[in-house]
Design a protein around this motif. Structure first.
Motif, PDB file in Angstrom:
ATOM      1  N   THR A  36      -5.117   5.004  -0.452  1.00 58.39           N
ATOM      2  CA  THR A  36      -4.408   3.721  -0.459  1.00 58.39           C
ATOM      3  C   THR A  36      -3.707   3.446   0.864  1.00 58.39           C
ATOM      4  O   THR A  36      -3.249   2.330   1.079  1.00 58.39           O
ATOM      5  N   GLU A  70       0.836  -1.212   0.000  1.00 57.94           N
ATOM      6  CA  GLU A  70       0.000   0.000   0.000  1.00 57.94           C
ATOM      7  C   GLU A  70       0.862   1.250   0.000  1.00 57.94           C
ATOM      8  O   GLU A  70       0.518   2.244  -0.636  1.00 57.94           O
ATOM      9  N   ARG A 102       2.170   1.751  -3.534  1.00 53.77           N
ATOM     10  CA  ARG A 102       1.100   2.275  -4.400  1.00 53.77           C
ATOM     11  C   ARG A 102       0.857   3.751  -4.100  1.00 53.77           C
ATOM     12  O   ARG A 102       0.678   4.559  -5.023  1.00 53.77           O
ATOM     13  N   TYR A 103       0.856   4.116  -2.826  1.00 51.50           N
ATOM     14  CA  TYR A 103       0.709   5.529  -2.449  1.00 51.50           C
ATOM     15  C   TYR A 103       1.807   6.364  -3.107  1.00 51.50           C
ATOM     16  O   TYR A 103       1.530   7.414  -3.680  1.00 51.50           O
TER      17      TYR A 103
END
Length: 97
Positions: free
Chosen positions: A81, A16, A19-20
């Motif tokens: 996210t 996560e 992705r952030y």
């Protein structure tokens, strides 16, 4: 006048967070910003720096650009996210150009 966004957060590496970072980077560029430091471990010249905390510094052409970036749907998607943003500090300051 250039505006700087300074983020301080605990260092984490997870899917996560990766992705952030990807979405945040895209949103920063879209709003005219650029990274000056990303996930840096600062050296404290005075005082203490909390162990495990990292710093990111962004530059935007103006405070208005930075505020539009922060309020943008693109950055909202990046924030969505992450489940661990509660302990983060995010500051904005204008340069004395």
């Amino acid at each position: 006048m250039t505006a700087y966004v300074i983020a301080e957060a605990e260092h984490r590496d997870s899917p996560e967070v990766r992705r952030y970072r990807e979405l945040a980077q895209e949103s920063v560029a879209l709003h005219g910003g650029r990274y000056l430091a990303r996930g840096a471990l600062p050296g404290a010249l005075e005082g203490d720096w909390p162990e495990g905390r990292r710093m990111t510094v962004l530059a935007f052409p103006s405070r208005e650009h930075a505020e539009r970036w922060y309020a943008s749907p693109e950055y909202a998607a990046a924030r969505a996210t992450r489940s661990d943003l509660a302990g983060r500090r995010l500051l904005i300051v204008e340069a004395q150009d």
